[in-house]
Design an enzyme around this catalytic site. Structure first.
Site, PDB file in Angstrom:
ATOM      1  N   CYS A 423       0.825  -1.212   0.000  1.00 63.44           N
ATOM      2  CA  CYS A 423       0.000   0.000   0.000  1.00 63.44           C
ATOM      3  C   CYS A 423       0.852   1.252   0.000  1.00 63.44           C
ATOM      4  O   CYS A 423       0.422   2.307  -0.443  1.00 63.44           O
ATOM      5  CB  CYS A 423      -0.920   0.002   1.209  1.00 63.44           C
ATOM      6  SG  CYS A 423      -2.382  -0.958   0.886  1.00 63.44           S
ATOM      7  N   ASP A 456     -15.910   3.915   0.891  1.00 59.61           N
ATOM      8  CA  ASP A 456     -14.909   2.901   0.541  1.00 59.61           C
ATOM      9  C   ASP A 456     -15.152   2.283  -0.830  1.00 59.61           C
ATOM     10  O   ASP A 456     -14.252   1.677  -1.407  1.00 59.61           O
ATOM     11  CB  ASP A 456     -14.907   1.776   1.593  1.00 59.61           C
ATOM     12  CG  ASP A 456     -14.367   2.302   2.919  1.00 59.61           C
ATOM     13  OD1 ASP A 456     -13.537   3.236   2.864  1.00 59.61           O
ATOM     14  OD2 ASP A 456     -14.787   1.825   3.976  1.00 59.61           O
ATOM     15  N   ASP A 473      -9.797  -4.420 -18.305  1.00 62.79           N
ATOM     16  CA  ASP A 473      -8.590  -4.460 -19.139  1.00 62.79           C
ATOM     17  C   ASP A 473      -7.539  -3.582 -18.494  1.00 62.79           C
ATOM     18  O   ASP A 473      -7.855  -2.534 -17.919  1.00 62.79           O
ATOM     19  CB  ASP A 473      -8.892  -3.910 -20.545  1.00 62.79           C
ATOM     20  CG  ASP A 473      -9.318  -5.004 -21.492  1.00 62.79           C
ATOM     21  OD1 ASP A 473      -8.517  -5.911 -21.715  1.00 62.79           O
ATOM     22  OD2 ASP A 473     -10.474  -4.940 -21.969  1.00 62.79           O
ATOM     23  N   ASP A 496     -15.485  -4.107 -24.974  1.00 60.79           N
ATOM     24  CA  ASP A 496     -16.149  -5.352 -24.554  1.00 60.79           C
ATOM     25  C   ASP A 496     -17.633  -5.109 -24.288  1.00 60.79           C
ATOM     26  O   ASP A 496     -18.487  -5.946 -24.575  1.00 60.79           O
ATOM     27  CB  ASP A 496     -15.494  -5.892 -23.275  1.00 60.79           C
ATOM     28  CG  ASP A 496     -14.110  -6.467 -23.545  1.00 60.79           C
ATOM     29  OD1 ASP A 496     -13.896  -6.962 -24.664  1.00 60.79           O
ATOM     30  OD2 ASP A 496     -13.256  -6.405 -22.643  1.00 60.79           O
ATOM     31  N   GLY A 546     -11.285   4.110  -8.253  1.00 61.03           N
ATOM     32  CA  GLY A 546     -10.095   3.528  -8.862  1.00 61.03           C
ATOM     33  C   GLY A 546      -9.008   3.298  -7.849  1.00 61.03           C
ATOM     34  O   GLY A 546      -9.196   3.459  -6.632  1.00 61.03           O
ATOM     35  N   HIS A 547      -7.862   2.913  -8.342  1.00 61.97           N
ATOM     36  CA  HIS A 547      -6.712   2.674  -7.494  1.00 61.97           C
ATOM     37  C   HIS A 547      -5.481   3.076  -8.274  1.00 61.97           C
ATOM     38  O   HIS A 547      -5.369   2.799  -9.465  1.00 61.97           O
ATOM     39  CB  HIS A 547      -6.641   1.182  -7.128  1.00 61.97           C
ATOM     40  CG  HIS A 547      -5.451   0.861  -6.273  1.00 61.97           C
ATOM     41  ND1 HIS A 547      -5.444   1.032  -4.921  1.00 61.97           N
ATOM     42  CD2 HIS A 547      -4.220   0.400  -6.624  1.00 61.97           C
ATOM     43  CE1 HIS A 547      -4.253   0.686  -4.448  1.00 61.97           C
ATOM     44  NE2 HIS A 547      -3.497   0.297  -5.464  1.00 61.97           N
ATOM     45  N   ASP A 634     -15.129  -8.246 -29.937  1.00 63.07           N
ATOM     46  CA  ASP A 634     -14.133  -7.260 -30.367  1.00 63.07           C
ATOM     47  C   ASP A 634     -12.790  -7.942 -30.577  1.00 63.07           C
ATOM     48  O   ASP A 634     -12.495  -8.966 -29.965  1.00 63.07           O
ATOM     49  CB  ASP A 634     -14.020  -6.084 -29.382  1.00 63.07           C
ATOM     50  CG  ASP A 634     -13.592  -6.492 -27.993  1.00 63.07           C
ATOM     51  OD1 ASP A 634     -13.838  -7.660 -27.602  1.00 63.07           O
ATOM     52  OD2 ASP A 634     -13.004  -5.661 -27.294  1.00 63.07           O
TER      53      ASP A 634
END
Ligand SMILES: Cc1cc2nc3c(=O)[nH]c(=O)nc-3n(C[C@H](O)[C@H](O)[C@H](O)COP(=O)(O)OP(=O)(O)OC[C@H]3O[C@@H](n4cnc5c(N)ncnc54)[C@H](O)[C@@H]3O)c2cc1C
Length: 758
Positions: A423, A456, A473, A496, A546-547, A634
Site C-alpha cells: 500500500c 470505501d 482491461d 467489450d 479507482g486505485h 471485439d
C-alpha cells in the site's frame, strides 16, 4: 539513455516544433543525455520537410520520404516523448503550454522552433484565395488539387494563369519547380503546355533582393528562357477569385496563386507575453535565450537574434541547432550559457527546377548542372544524419547533475529511494485528490455513490429489467503520450461492453505511474486520467473510483460496468449458417507498434494506427445490432483469427475468410515483410491448425495479419446476408471507413479445421 525507472524525472524540457534546429537538439540529447531530464517534442507535423530539398520535391526529383525527416523515430532515438498536436499559447508564469484538444503541458524549459509562414495578414482575400507555401504539409495537400486543376484546364485548351507572389529565392525556386513538374506531367499526357502561364509578382525593382546582381542576372535570363514573366514593382494588395490587384490598381488574371512572401510569425507568441521584434518574432540574445524569459529559447525562422539579424533561411536554422542544444543543456544544469554568432554569408545553392543550380555567395556566383549534383549530395548527406539512426544501448544509470536539483527536488529524490511497496506504493493522497478534483466525470442518476463521495466503494443502481455487464482491461503503455494512452486504454476497455450490445454505466480506473517527484507523478496521472475521462464522458460512462500506485512504468486500465436488456445481448455464440462476417477496423496495430519500439515504423503509420485505436466502437456496436447481428466480439490480443475461433467454437459453425478483403493499416505489410511481429504473434499462430487449407495460402501476404494482436481493435459481427450491404454502408457513413465484409458462415462445424481461406 535516461532510464526513467531508475532516474526519476526532475526537469522537463519541451521542444515546440520539429524544425531544422530541433533536429540537432534531439540528436544532441540522444548522444548526451542528462539524467533526470525528460524531453518532449510537440509537433504539428510528424514529418519535417527539409527546406533544401523542397523545390526538388515539388519538381518531382524526390519522393516524400527522401525530402522529409520522420520525427517519430528521431524522437524515440532521443528518448523524447512525441506529442502530435499544435501549440496555441504559453502561460509563462505557470509554465504551461496549451495545445489543441488536450490538457496543458508543464515545462521547466521550453525551446521554440516552429518556423514561419508567408505573411498574408492585412491583404484582403489572401487567406481565402491563395495557397501559402507554408505550412508545407498543407501546401502539399493543395498542390495535388492544383495539379488536377491545371491538367484539366490546359487539356480543354483553356489558358491557366498560375501566379507566384514573392520574388525571393523561395518564390523563384517555386516558380521554376512548379513549371518543371507541370510541364513534365502535361508532356506525359501528350498535352501541349502552351496554355499554362506562370507569372511572378514581386514588390521591388528586381527579384532576389538579398542576392548579388550576378545571381539576379542569371535568374532573369533563365526565367525569360522559360517564359516565366516577372512583374517587378507589383505589390499585390488585394486578392479575389481569379484576380490579383497590385498597389497601382493594375489587375491580373490568376486562376491559382502561390503565396511566397516574407515570413510572418503567429500572434500567440506576443500575446503570451514573450518579448518579440517588430514583426512578432521571438527576440533572443546571442545564446538563443529569450530576451524576456530565461527558461525560454528559440531558433530558426521564429527567432530574431537581436544582435545578429539574418534572413529567414533553413541554413541559419540548421546552424543554430548545435549551439541551441548546448545552451539548453547548460541552462538545465545551471551552467553559464555561451554566445553564438551566426556567419554573415553562406553559400546558397538555388535550383532552377531542372536539376541545375546557381550558386550565390556575397558578390560571387556560378551555375551548372554539377552544382545541382553537389547540392543533391550535400542534402542527401544531411538527411542521412537524421533518417539513419544508429542503435542506442541502454547504459547504466549515471548520477544526477546536482546543479539541476533545487533543495526541494533534492530531498524528494533522496526520499524516493526509501519508498516501500504494497500500500506504501500508492500515489500520495494529496496528489490523488488534486488530480481527481481537476477531472470532470459525467454524473448519472443511477450512480448512487460515485467518485466525489468519501466512501470505501462505489454504489450504482441497476434499473429493473436490466442485466449488469462487466469487463476489465489493464496494460502497459506502448506509446509515450500518457493522454493519448489514457484515451486508447479507455476505448479498449469499453469495447467489450459495446461488443455485447450493452450501454456502459460506470468505470473504475487502475493506474501505475512511474516513480518520480510529486509534480511529475501528478502530471502523468492527470494526463492519463484526462484522456480516459474524455472517452468515458463521450459514452456517458461515470468514473466512480479507482486505485493508483507507483511502479517502474506507466500502466493503465479500467474495470467497466454496463447495462443491457436480456434480449439485446450480442454474444460470440450466435453464428448462423449464411451469416455474413463484418470487421469494422483495419488490422495491424500489433506489428506496427512492435516496429515502432525498434524505430522502424514511419511516424504517419503510427499516427494513423493511433487514430484507429481512438475510434470508439460504440456507434459500430449499435449499428451492428440494428442490422440484426446474431453474434459479435471485439478484436484484441488474440488477433482476428483467435477471436473468430472463439465465435466458431461456441457456435459450432465453420466459416470462410476472404484473405484479400482484409483491411490493413498502412505500413503493416511492409513491417511484416521486414520480419517484425508482435511478441504475441507466435502464440496466436498456434491456432493456425484450425485452417483447413493453410498450406495453400500460407504465403499470402495477408496471412500473418490473421494473428496480429490488436489494441482497441474493431468488432467482428455475423449479420444476416440480406442486411449485410446496408449495414456496411452505414458503418462507412458512421466513420468506420475500413469496415469490410471478410467472410461468411458456411455451415455446421464438421471438424477442428473449421476455417477455409479463400
Ligand atoms: C519554397 C521555399 C523554398 C525554400 N528553400 C530554401 C532553401 O533552399 N534553403 C534554405 O535555407 N531555406 C529555404 N527556404 C526557407 C526555409 O524553408 C525556412 O527558413 C526554414 O524552413 C525554417 O526552418 P525552421 O527550423 O525555423 O522551421 P520549419 O522547418 O518551418 O519547421 C517548423 C516546425 O514546427 C512545427 N510547428 C509549427 N507551428 C507549430 C505549433 N504551433 N505547434 C507545434 N508545432 C508547430 C511544424 O510542423 C514544423 O515541423 C525555403 C522556403 C520556401 C517557402
Amino acid at each position: 539513455m535516461n532510464n526513467p525507472s531508475t532516474n526519476p524525472v526532475v526537469k522537463d524540457l519541451i521542444l515546440i516544433g520539429g524544425g531544422h534546429s530541433h533536429l540537432s537538439v534531439l540528436k544532441y540529447f540522444a548522444m548526451n543525455p542528462i539524467p533526470g531530464l525528460r524531453l518532449t517534442l510537440i509537433t504539428r507535423d510528424l514529418h519535417t520537410p527539409y527546406s533544401g530539398m523542397l523545390p526538388g520535391y515539388i519538381a518531382g526529383h524526390y519522393e516524400y520520404d527522401q525530402a522529409h525527416i520522420d520525427l517519430r523515430p528521431l524522437a524515440q532515438f532521443s528518448n523524447a516523448r512525441i506529442y502530435h498536436t499544435e501549440v496555441n499559447s504559453i502561460d509563462l508564469e505557470k509554465q504551461l503550454i496549451t495545445c489543441t484538444g488536450r490538457p496543458a503541458i508543464h515545462y521547466d524549459f521550453v525551446s521554440i522552433n516552429i518556423g514561419s509562414k508567408p505573411g498574408t495578414l492585412h491583404i484582403p482575400g489572401a487567406d481565402e484565395f491563395t495557397i501559402p507555401v507554408k505550412p508545407i504539409d498543407r501546401f502539399l495537400s493543395r498542390w495535388d488539387i492544383l495539379i488536377e486543376q491545371v491538367l484539366l484546364s490546359v487539356k480543354q485548351n483553356k489558358t491557366f494563369h498560375l501566379a507566384i507572389v514573392g520574388g525571393g529565392a523561395g518564390g523563384i525556386e517555386m516558380a521554376l519547380a512548379t513549371q518543371y513538374r507541370l510541364q513534365h506531367l502535361l508532356t506525359q499526357k501528350n498535352i501541349d503546355s502552351q496554355h499554362l502561364i506562370i507569372e511572378i509578382y514581386c514588390d521591388g525593382d528586381n527579384i532576389l533582393p538579398t542576392h548579388n546582381s550576378q545571381v539576379r542576372k542569371r535568374f532573369n535570363r533563365i526565367l525569360q528562357q522559360r517564359d516565366i514573366k516577372v512583374h517587378n514593382n507589383s505589390y499585390i494588395n488585394k486578392v479575389e477569385q481569379d484576380r490579383l490587384t497590385s498597389i497601382d490598381k493594375t489587375q491580373y488574371t490568376a486562376h491559382a496563386t502561390l503565396w511566397v512572401t516574407n515570413a510572418s510569425a503567429p500572434t500567440w507568441l506576443a500575446e503570451s507575453g514573450l518579448q518579440v521584434d517588430e514583426q512578432g518574432f521571438i527576440a533572443v540574445n546571442d545564446t538563443l535565450q529569450s530576451t524576456s524569459h530565461k527558461n525560454v529559447f528559440a531558433a530558426g525562422d521564429i527567432a530574431s537574434v537581436v544582435n545578429h539579424p539574418r534572413p529567414k533561411s533553413g541554413v541559419f536554422a540548421v546552424r543554430q541547432g548545435p549551439p541551441l542544444a548546448r545552451n539548453l543543456a547548460r541552462a538545465i544544469t545551471n551552467k553559464p550559457l555561451k554566445p553564438f554568432k551566426p556567419q554573415l554569408n553562406f553559400l546558397g545553392l538555388i535550383s532552377t527546377g531542372d536539376k541545375y543550380a546557381i550558386a550565390s555567395r556575397s558578390n560571387w556566383s556560378l551555375e551548372g548542372a554539377w552544382l545541382w549534383r553537389a547540392k543533391d549530395w550535400i542534402d542527401r548527406k544531411f538527411m542521412d544524419n537524421f533518417n539513419e539512426l544508429p542503435e542506442m544501448k541502454m547504459e547504466s544509470t549515471p548520477e544526477y547533475d546536482q546543479a539541476m536539483l533545487d533543495k526541494k527536488t533534492s530531498s524528494e529524490v533522496s526520499a524516493m529511494a526509501m519508498r516501500c511497496g504494497g500500500c506504501g506504493a500508492k500515489v500520495g493522497s494529496t496528489v490523488l485528490s488534486r488530480v481527481v478534483s481537476r477531472l470532470n466525470p459525467v454524473s448519472r442518476d443511477d450512480v448512487v455513490i460515485g467518485l466525489n463521495e468519501l466512501e470505501d466503494a462505489a454504489i450504482t443502481d441497476v434499473p429493473p429489467g436490466k442485466l449488469i455487464v462487466q469487463s476489465v482491461d489493464y496494460f502497459r503503455s506502448f506509446i509515450d503520450d500518457p493522454y493519448i494512452f489514457g484515451k486508447i486504454a479507455a476505448n479498449h476497455a469499453l469495447s467489450d461492453i459495446f461488443a455485447m450490445g450493452a450501454e456502459p454505466q460506470s468505470a473504475m480506473a487502475i493506474a501505475t505511474i512511474p516513480y518520480g517527484i510529486e509534480d511529475q507523478v501528478e502530471d502523468q496521472l492527470f494526463q492519463t486520467m484526462s484522456g480516459a475521462i474524455e472517452v468515458l464522458n463521450a459514452s456517458n460512462t461515470a468514473l466512480v473510483g479507482g486505485h493508483s500506485s507507483e511502479g517502474a512504468e506507466l500502466s493503465f486500465g479500467l474495470s467497466v460496468t454496463g447495462l443491457v436488456d436480456r434480449d439485446h445481448i450480442m454474444r460470440k455464440t450466435g453464428l448462423l449458417q449464411g451469416n455474413i462476417l463484418i470487421l469494422t477496423k483495419a488490422l495491424g496495430t500489433g506489428t506496427l507498434f512492435a516496429a515502432d519500439m525498434r524505430q522502424k515504423a514511419k511516424g504517419r503509420w503510427i499516427d494513423a494506427a493511433m487514430q484507429s485505436m481512438l475510434l470508439s466502437n460504440q456507434a459500430a456496436g449499435l449499428c451492428l445490432y440494428r442490422h440484426g447481428a446474431t453474434a459479435c466480439t471485439d478484436v484484441t490480443g488474440f488477433g482476428l483469427l483467435g477471436h473468430l475461433v472463439e465465435m466458431i467454437r461456441s457456435s459450432k459453425k465453420s466459416v470462410n475468410i476472404n484473405l484479400d478483403s482484409l483491411p490493413i493499416m498502412d505500413g503493416a505489410l511492409e513491417v511484416m515483410a521486414g520480419g517484425i511481429f508482435s511478441s504475441l504473434q507466435e502464440q496466436n499462430m498456434k491456432l493456425q491448425t484450425v485452417i483447413k487449407n493453410r498450406d495453400d495460402l500460407l504465403k499470402h501476404k495477408h496471412f500473418p495479419l490473421l494473428f496480429d494482436p490488436q489494441t482497441s481493435g474493431g468488432l467482428i459481427a455475423a449479420i444476416p446476408a440480406i442486411n449485410a450491404d446496408m449495414c456496411l454502408a452505414e458503418l462507412h457513413e458512421l466513420g468506420y471507413r475500413d469496415s469490410v465484409i471478410f467472410g461468411e458462415v458456411t455451415g455446421d462445424k464438421q471438424s477442428d479445421e473449421s476455417i477455409t481461406l479463400i
